[in-house]
Design an enzyme around this catalytic site. Structure first.
Site, PDB file in Angstrom:
ATOM      1  N   LYS A 181       0.874  -1.231  -0.247  1.00 22.16           N
ATOM      2  CA  LYS A 181       0.082  -0.129   0.190  1.00 22.16           C
ATOM      3  C   LYS A 181       0.821   1.035   0.064  1.00 22.16           C
ATOM      4  O   LYS A 181       1.571   1.638   1.076  1.00 22.16           O
ATOM      5  CB  LYS A 181      -0.915   0.047   1.252  1.00 22.16           C
ATOM      6  CG  LYS A 181      -2.177   0.785   1.295  1.00 22.16           C
ATOM      7  CD  LYS A 181      -2.148   2.138   0.554  1.00 22.16           C
ATOM      8  CE  LYS A 181      -1.775   3.079   1.917  1.00 22.16           C
ATOM      9  NZ  LYS A 181      -1.645   4.522   1.202  1.00 22.16           N
ATOM     10  N   GLU A 220       9.573   2.031  10.508  1.00 21.07           N
ATOM     11  CA  GLU A 220      10.896   3.073  10.276  1.00 21.07           C
ATOM     12  C   GLU A 220      10.273   4.405  10.371  1.00 21.07           C
ATOM     13  O   GLU A 220       9.257   4.610   9.396  1.00 21.07           O
ATOM     14  CB  GLU A 220      11.610   2.720   9.029  1.00 21.07           C
ATOM     15  CG  GLU A 220      12.587   1.715   9.381  1.00 21.07           C
ATOM     16  CD  GLU A 220      13.680   1.707  10.128  1.00 21.07           C
ATOM     17  OE1 GLU A 220      13.874   3.112  10.736  1.00 21.07           O
ATOM     18  OE2 GLU A 220      14.299   0.837  10.576  1.00 21.07           O
ATOM     19  N   CYS A 261      13.923  11.372   5.880  1.00 19.45           N
ATOM     20  CA  CYS A 261      14.052  11.062   7.376  1.00 19.45           C
ATOM     21  C   CYS A 261      15.302  11.164   8.139  1.00 19.45           C
ATOM     22  O   CYS A 261      15.458  11.340   9.361  1.00 19.45           O
ATOM     23  CB  CYS A 261      13.515   9.750   7.641  1.00 19.45           C
ATOM     24  SG  CYS A 261      14.454   8.370   6.498  1.00 19.45           S
ATOM     25  N   GLU A 294       9.538  16.892  14.132  1.00 14.25           N
ATOM     26  CA  GLU A 294      10.120  16.575  12.640  1.00 14.25           C
ATOM     27  C   GLU A 294       9.077  17.678  11.892  1.00 14.25           C
ATOM     28  O   GLU A 294       8.159  17.613  11.883  1.00 14.25           O
ATOM     29  CB  GLU A 294       9.936  15.265  12.227  1.00 14.25           C
ATOM     30  CG  GLU A 294      10.378  14.994  10.789  1.00 14.25           C
ATOM     31  CD  GLU A 294      10.058  13.728  10.397  1.00 14.25           C
ATOM     32  OE1 GLU A 294       9.073  13.014  10.608  1.00 14.25           O
ATOM     33  OE2 GLU A 294      11.050  12.829   9.826  1.00 14.25           O
TER      34      GLU A 294
END
Ligand code: NAD
Length: 476
Positions: free
Chosen positions: A171, A245, A279, A378
């Site tokens: 997905k 992750e 990331c 973040e």
């Protein structure tokens, strides 16, 4: 492009309720695609379950040959796929083509790994008994992927999954469906048996249905912390294997002895390239007092000079944000940081270009405090903050603050400092005199603390997630 799900070896159309526009020119519609409901996800899992025993029983050479063919096809089509990636995701054409080549190399690496999987023979404590360990495939795996590496991340999950005899339901992110679709097409074209690789397109609900499906033995997820939390709750409830992750707030420490030109180049790359949408981006730069002002001035000068523009323009160094929402978030964080006392040194604003797009000026915010939100949360855009510290010990302590622990870097010529940092920084990956972003394709990847959960991805570590161990005792 009108995209379909891909289930049991065939395209499965659905109502084209979602669309993806080009971030560099939002007038251009890149793809229209369906939003999978639970019924579509279920059909994909049923197909994957039916195909799994035969795929696991196939010779490892059969699986290696498939992965090798996928790699060869990706190499051959890297230019066209790189262009599609740039149009869909917004990174530059060079970055896009580089990512396709990376995906090709990942498939090639795991073609080798497929025939290298081995167990161990151990001495039994009982005479006449032999003990061995075997690795067997996990079963049906669900892969839920983000938009920022729309072919490399699907590759680094799908390649080991297929290599070790698993079947897949993937997905992809709703802002990068075309790359996932292209990959699904290539995997089928290269001869994957029906049901071995299935693709369901859609938004978060499709991911949630996949994570919750009782027929899925493991979920490998890459995305935000907030979504990762939901995924782990869902998989824990049914005791499925899970690997997460997630994000980062990666520190780059610059010590006073560093070569300033080198340190600035490292911070520029780690902080702003690929629009800061990595990331592993160096979003917090921690600088020793003695060189702080000079470093900030030079980094600001280089950041201001970066050419922000259309992803397909060869002169572009930094593409647009991936979405209107991501751009708004970036701008919000500039406001939050300056509101808390940070000093905007460059950027901070939306940019207008010839084409309507989600462009933003690379932004540097100095004089920030480690506890400010800009240093704890973040952003995922071209927004870098700097923190002034008086010595190395303070730098390490700031680097270790917060909830994340993906990648951490240091720029120094002092061997003892570099070694101390490598040993004591709390991160899954440590970079000495390198940007925090930018990793090899054949080595383990992942973080600690709030950045990751479960076994490592990639390289020799990947088999841990995608296989189960069986211990066999045998008497003559
Ligand atoms: P996201 O969490 O919004 O979405 C990731 C995927 O999860 C998408 O496919 C999305 O549709 C799906 N999803 C959404 N809701 C879901 C739910 N309730 N259940 C299951 N799936 C659901 O992340 P994003 O915006 O696509 O990607 C950016 C994030 O990814 C950043 O936080 C970035 O740091 C992280 N990221 C991490 C790594 C890494 O390896 N550590 C690599 C790349 C990106």
């Amino acid at each position: 492009m009108q995209l379909d799900h891909f289930i049991n070896g065939a395209p499965v159309p659905g109502d084209l309720v979602l669309e993806r526009r080009n971030p560099s020119d939002t007038r251009e519609l890149v793809a229209r695609f369906p939003d999978a409901g639970a019924d579509v996800v279920d059909a994909a899992v049923v197909a994957a379950s039916a195909a799994q025993p035969a795929w696991a029983a196939a010779s490892p050479e059969v699986r290696a040959d498939l992965l090798e063919a996928i790699a060869t096809t990706l190499f051959a089509r890297s230019a066209a796929l790189g262009e599609l990636l740039a149009r869909e995701e917004g990174k530059t054409r060079a970055e896009g083509t580089g990512e396709v080549l990376r995906a090709a190399r990942i498939f090639r690496y795991f073609a080798g790994e497929a025939i290298r999987l081995h167990g161990r023979t151990l001495a039994s404590t009982r005479p006449g008994v032999e003990v061995r360990t075997h690795h067997e495939s996990l079963g049906v795996v669900g892969l839920i992927t983000p938009w920022n590496f729309p072919i490399a991340i699907p590759a680094w999950k799908a390649a080991p999954a297929l290599a070790f005899g698993n079947t897949v339901v993937m997905k992809p992110a709703e802002t990068a469906p075309a790359m996932a679709s292209a990959l699904a097409g290539i995997i089928a074209e290269c001869g994957a048996p029906a049901g071995v690789f299935n693709l369901v397109l859609g938004a978060g609900g499709a991911g949630a249905a996949l994570a919750a499906h009782s027929g899925v033995d493991g979920i490998s997820f890459t995305g935000s912390q907030a979504t990762g939390q939901k995924v782990v709750q869902s998989t824990a409830a049914r005791r499925a294997r899970v690997q997460l992750e997630m994000g980062g707030k990666n520190p780059l420490v610059v010590l006073a002895d560093a070569d300033l030109d080198r340190a600035v180049a490292i911070a520029l790359d780690g902080g702003f390239f690929q629009t800061g949408q990595r990331c592993t981006a160096s979003s917090r730069v921690i600088v020793e007092d003695a060189i702080h002002d000079e470093f900030v001035a030079r980094l600001a000068q280089r950041a201001c000079a970066l050419n922000v523009g259309h992803a397909l323009d060869p002169a572009t160094q930094v593409g647009p944000a991936n979405s209107e929402a991501q751009l708004a978030r970036n701008l919000d964080y500039v406001g939050i940081a300056t509101g808390e006392g940070g000093r905007l040194v460059c950027g901070g604003q939306r940019l207008e270009r010839e084409h309507p797009g989600w462009y933003m000026a690379p932004s540097l915010i100095a004089d920030t405090d480690p506890a400010m939100r800009i240093n704890c949360e973040e952003v995922f855009g071209p927004v870098v903050s700097t923190i002034r510290v008086h010595d190395y010990d303070a730098a390490l302590s700031v680097a270790n603050a917060g909830d994340f622990g993906l990648s951490a870097g240091i720029v120094t010529n002092q061997h003892d400092r570099a070694r101390h940092f490598r040993r004591n920084v709390r991160a899954g990956m440590v970079m000495v005199n390198l940007p925090t972003a930018g990793v090899d394709y054949h080595v383990p990847f992942g973080g600690v603390r709030g950045s990751s959960h479960g076994p490592r991805e990639q390289g020799f570590a990947a088999f841990e997630f995608y296989t189960t161990m069986k211990t066999v005792y045998e008497a003559g």
